[in-house]
Design an enzyme around this catalytic site. Sequence first.
Site, PDB file in Angstrom:
ATOM      1  N   ASP A  13      -1.440 -11.942  -5.362  1.00 38.97           N
ATOM      2  CA  ASP A  13       0.120 -11.701  -5.455  1.00 38.97           C
ATOM      3  C   ASP A  13       0.592 -11.899  -6.895  1.00 38.97           C
ATOM      4  OD1 ASP A  13       0.097 -12.487  -2.658  1.00 38.97           O
ATOM      5  OD2 ASP A  13      -0.236 -14.623  -3.050  1.00 38.97           O
ATOM      6  N   HIS A  41       0.368  -5.429  -0.221  1.00 45.06           N
ATOM      7  CA  HIS A  41       1.091  -5.176  -1.323  1.00 45.06           C
ATOM      8  C   HIS A  41       2.257  -4.135  -1.170  1.00 45.06           C
ATOM      9  CE1 HIS A  41      -2.752  -2.984  -1.104  1.00 45.06           C
ATOM     10  NE2 HIS A  41      -1.954  -1.773  -1.356  1.00 45.06           N
TER      11      HIS A  41
END
Length: 432
Positions: A13, A41
């Site tokens: 992340d 993503h």
Amino acid sequence: MTNVVVVGSQWGDEGKGKIVDWLSERADIVVRYQGGHNAGHTLVIDGTSYKLSLLPSGVVRPGKMAVIGNGVVVDPHALIAEIEKLAGQGVTITPDNLRVADNATLILSLHRELDAMREDAASNSGTKIGTTRRGIGPAYEDKVGRRAIRVMDLADLDSLPGKVDRILTHHNALRRGLGVAEVSHQTIMDELTSVAERVLPFRDTVWLFLDKERRRGARILFEGAQGSLLDIDHGTYPFVTSSNTVAGQAAAGSGMGPGSLGYILGITKAYTTRVGEGPFPTELKDEIGEFLGQKGHEFGVVTGRKRRCGWFDAALVRQSVATNGITGIALTKLDVLDGLEELKICVGYMLDGEQIDHLPASQGAQARVEPIYITLEGWKESTVGARSWADLPAQAIKYVRQVEELIGAPVALLSTSPERDDTILVTDPFED
């Protein structure tokens, strides 16, 4: 000209999607080399958000070839669903812009079921790992156990039944032990034949394709899916993913030799986050942690789970710089720190009264470490949208320089918002 490997230097992340998209404009080919559809993503292009979890980021840009390498475990249903979702957003996926390694392992429904059953059982005993329950780990187990069904097997209906028998011998024994119904041979055969026509057009001998493209002079971008601290060997075991996530896997997971990798770019968030269980020395369970989570929109793309937030841990990133051979970093989400009066950076740990400069491998020791911090002055001005050093407050620049010094790697790119062009370029990784 060189090829570029993008790796996350923390627990994932870190903002890899935006950076990969930014770099993909300079690349000809974008390759996924590990993981599955367990790490999402988000790309923002001309105001449109694209949420990807299995397809390489380059697939949304015209004229780019996206490749799913042999190191990836592929859920065929997730692949088809993602292709269809992108079609609804005006992005057409064909064999002209997507190739899937014929020797990539498939994730089946029985993998997802086993993943969920194990997590449920572990939750009751307090030993939960915190997986996404998408079957990633069990699929890798079958790959290593030499009983996996691979993409190429969908094209050989004569030998497929025997391979299904082999995988069911293992899984049905596990299911009996867990007290759940066995899976029939026909169920798995139907599952595989139902996706074969949709998946097979994309299959290719990826190592050969990439080798030819490399020799032709193509620029290749290798896209990692998770952070280095989730690596099965170098991460915070057992709270890790089921594959190698460090840069070396780009070679093994694509079929290209290590000498072809080139520049190693470590994506590094200006603070630290983690999803799920596991050690997190700098975690903040106070209003500052809440501030980082809210301002940074720290919720998982795939699961929607809230991410744990904390101060930047230079000791951990320094370890990632070493295990990946990172050439330079892309520092992301600096703008989230805007407005904080003071900032802290972890430079090492205290363990049982002794000062250490790295996170130990032992699970017990990891739980006992206490972070050692240095404190820096924050800044009130906004860094959102900055595209040059001149746009940054002096204290923000000081923070960046301190990070560089502590981790032992320079900043190559600096991201100041989710928008692709809000990026300060220091060094172009694709340059010779």
